[in-house]
Design a protein around this motif. Structure first.
Motif, PDB file in Angstrom:
ATOM      1  N   LEU A   1      -4.199  -7.121   7.673  1.00 40.41           N
ATOM      2  CA  LEU A   1      -3.832  -6.870   6.286  1.00 40.41           C
ATOM      3  C   LEU A   1      -4.664  -5.764   5.638  1.00 40.41           C
ATOM      4  O   LEU A   1      -4.105  -4.796   5.096  1.00 40.41           O
ATOM      5  N   PHE A   2      -5.984  -5.874   5.680  1.00 42.56           N
ATOM      6  CA  PHE A   2      -6.821  -4.941   4.913  1.00 42.56           C
ATOM      7  C   PHE A   2      -6.839  -3.534   5.489  1.00 42.56           C
ATOM      8  O   PHE A   2      -6.637  -2.561   4.738  1.00 42.56           O
ATOM      9  N   PRO A   3      -7.034  -3.349   6.808  1.00 40.44           N
ATOM     10  CA  PRO A   3      -6.899  -1.988   7.337  1.00 40.44           C
ATOM     11  C   PRO A   3      -5.493  -1.427   7.145  1.00 40.44           C
ATOM     12  O   PRO A   3      -5.322  -0.223   6.900  1.00 40.44           O
ATOM     13  N   GLY A   4      -4.482  -2.306   7.224  1.00 41.08           N
ATOM     14  CA  GLY A   4      -3.108  -1.857   7.029  1.00 41.08           C
ATOM     15  C   GLY A   4      -2.868  -1.353   5.613  1.00 41.08           C
ATOM     16  O   GLY A   4      -2.251  -0.290   5.413  1.00 41.08           O
ATOM     17  N   LEU A   5      -3.357  -2.101   4.623  1.00 42.48           N
ATOM     18  CA  LEU A   5      -3.226  -1.654   3.234  1.00 42.48           C
ATOM     19  C   LEU A   5      -3.965  -0.344   2.999  1.00 42.48           C
ATOM     20  O   LEU A   5      -3.471   0.559   2.312  1.00 42.48           O
TER      21      LEU A   5
ATOM     22  N   VAL B   1     -14.094 -12.858   6.406  1.00 48.02           N
ATOM     23  CA  VAL B   1     -14.748 -12.182   7.528  1.00 48.02           C
ATOM     24  C   VAL B   1     -14.062 -10.848   7.857  1.00 48.02           C
ATOM     25  O   VAL B   1     -14.738  -9.816   7.963  1.00 48.02           O
ATOM     26  N   PRO B   2     -12.722 -10.808   8.031  1.00 46.63           N
ATOM     27  CA  PRO B   2     -12.082  -9.512   8.314  1.00 46.63           C
ATOM     28  C   PRO B   2     -12.301  -8.490   7.203  1.00 46.63           C
ATOM     29  O   PRO B   2     -12.485  -7.303   7.481  1.00 46.63           O
TER      30      PRO B   2
ATOM     31  N   PHE C   1      -9.942 -19.518   4.043  1.00 49.10           N
ATOM     32  CA  PHE C   1     -10.019 -18.197   3.423  1.00 49.10           C
ATOM     33  C   PHE C   1     -11.241 -17.428   3.922  1.00 49.10           C
ATOM     34  O   PHE C   1     -11.168 -16.222   4.148  1.00 49.10           O
ATOM     35  N   VAL C   2     -12.377 -18.124   4.064  1.00 44.78           N
ATOM     36  CA  VAL C   2     -13.583 -17.452   4.553  1.00 44.78           C
ATOM     37  C   VAL C   2     -13.355 -16.873   5.942  1.00 44.78           C
ATOM     38  O   VAL C   2     -13.651 -15.698   6.205  1.00 44.78           O
TER      39      VAL C   2
ATOM     40  N   ARG D   1      -4.311 -17.477  13.746  1.00 48.60           N
ATOM     41  CA  ARG D   1      -3.252 -16.668  13.145  1.00 48.60           C
ATOM     42  C   ARG D   1      -3.685 -16.113  11.789  1.00 48.60           C
ATOM     43  O   ARG D   1      -3.385 -14.960  11.452  1.00 48.60           O
ATOM     44  N   VAL D   2      -4.390 -16.939  11.031  1.00 48.52           N
ATOM     45  CA  VAL D   2      -4.890 -16.488   9.730  1.00 48.52           C
ATOM     46  C   VAL D   2      -5.912 -15.375   9.914  1.00 48.52           C
ATOM     47  O   VAL D   2      -5.911 -14.381   9.184  1.00 48.52           O
TER      48      VAL D   2
END
Length: 275
Positions: free
Chosen positions: A11-15, A83-84, A77-78, A3-4
Motif C-alpha cells: 500500500l504505502f510504496p504503491g501510493l 511496521v511496513p 494494525f501494528v 495477508r495484512v
C-alpha cells in the motif's frame, strides 16, 4: 495476519509511486525534490488517518477495562500497517533528503551511494532513530511482552498520529506558495495544539488512566508498571518534546516576521507618510 502485512507492504510504496507519477502532470514546474517531498507527506497523511481511525476504534472499545479488554486492531494494525509504513518511511525520507540536496547542487549528491546514505542518517539522525525505536521497542512490546493486555494503551499510541496531517499540510502549503495565507496560519495553530495534546499530554493521561484503574496516584504508576514500559514511553516521548520545542521556536519566528512585516506596511502606507 500475513495477508495484512503484505497489503501494508504494498500500500504505502504503491501510493508513493502513484503520487510521484501523478503530481508532475498537475504541477509541471515542480522539481524532483518538490514531487518527492509532497508525495512523502501525502502518504504520511494517509497512514496517519488510518492510525488515528484505528486508535479511536481501539480506545472506544476498551474503555470499560483498560487492562484486559481486547480489540484485534491493536495487534493487527501494528504488524500489518505500522511496521511496513515505518520501513517505507525511512526510504521515502532518504529520497526526499537526496533530491533536496541534489537540486541545491551539492557535489555529494550526483548519485546514490553509501556516502549519501551516511549524510542522510547524520542529517536526520533523530527521525531515523525514532523509526528504529518504534520498530525495535513498540513492535516487540505489542506482539510479545504485554501478555495480551493493554490494547487501550496501544490504541492511545495510535492517536499520536493525529498531528501528522496538519504537519504535512503545512509543508504542502509552503511548497505551493501559500505560506502567507490564512489557512497556513490556522494550520500552524492546529499543529501546535494537536502535537501537544496527542504527542505529549497523552503520556501523562495514559499514566493517569492506569492509576485510576488500580486506585493509584499518578506519581506511583511508574513504580507499578514494568521497566520496559517506562523505557518505551521515555524513548517515544523524548523526541516529541524536542520536536515540540522546535515547532514553538519556528512558530515564534514566524510571528515576529509577520509582526515586522505588518509594522513596515503601516509605516510605509500613504496615510502614515502624510502624518
Amino acid at each position: 495476519m500475513w495477508r495484512v502485512l503484505v497489503s501494508g507492504a504494498v500500500l504505502f510504496p504503491g501510493l508513493f509511486l502513484v503520487f510521484r507519477k501523478t503530481l508532475p502532470v498537475v504541477f509541471r514546474r515542480w522539481s524532483d525534490a518538490d514531487v518527492v517531498l509532497v508525495s512523502e507527506r501525502l502518504v504520511s497523511s494517509v497512514h496517519a488517518i488510518m492510525a488515528t481511525t484505528a486508535g479511536i476504534i481501539v480506545v472506544s472499545s476498551c474503555r470499560e477495562n483498560v487492562i484486559t479488554n481486547r480489540h484485534w486492531l491493536a495487534t493487527s494494525f501494528v504488524l500489518g500497517y505500522g511496521v511496513p509504513y515505518m520501513a517505507y518511511d525511512v526510504f521515502a525520507m532518504y529520497l526526499s533528503h537526496y533530491y533536496r540536496f541534489q537540486v541545491k547542487g551539492h557535489e555529494d549528491y550526483r548519485g546514490h551511494s553509501l556516502r549519501t546514505i551516511s549524510l542522510f542518517v547524520r542529517k536526520e539522525f533523530l527521525l531515523v532513530l525514532h523509526h528504529i525505536a518504534l520498530l525495535t521497542i513498540l513492535l516487540p512490546i505489542t506482539l510479545f511482552f504485554r501478555k495480551d493486555q493493554g490494547d487501550f494503551f496501544i490504541g492511545c499510541l495510535f492517536l499520536t498520529e493525529i498531528s501528522t496531517p496538519f504537519v504535512s499540510l503545512g509543508k504542502i502549503l509552503i511548497q505551493v506558495g501559500l505560506h502567507d495565507c490564512w489557512l497556513h496560519k490556522v494550520n500552524g495553530c492546529m499543529v501546535l495544539l494537536s502535537f501537544f495534546l496527542c504527542r505529549i499530554a497523552l503520556f501523562p493521561y495514559m499514566y493517569w488512566v492506569y492509576g485510576e484503574h488500580y486506585g493509584l496516584p499518578i506519581y506511583a504508576v511508574p513504580l507499578h508498571i514494568p521497566l520496559y514500559a517506562n523505557l518505551g514511553n521515555v524513548c517515544i516521548l523524548a523526541p516529541q518534546l524536542y520536536w515540540f520545542i522546535l515547532l514553538c521556536r519556528k512558530g515564534y519566528r514566524l510571528y515576529l516576521r509577520q509582526r515586522s512585516t505588518n509594522h513596515q506596511d503601516l509605516t510605509s502606507s500613504p496615510h502614515a507618510k502624510a502624518e
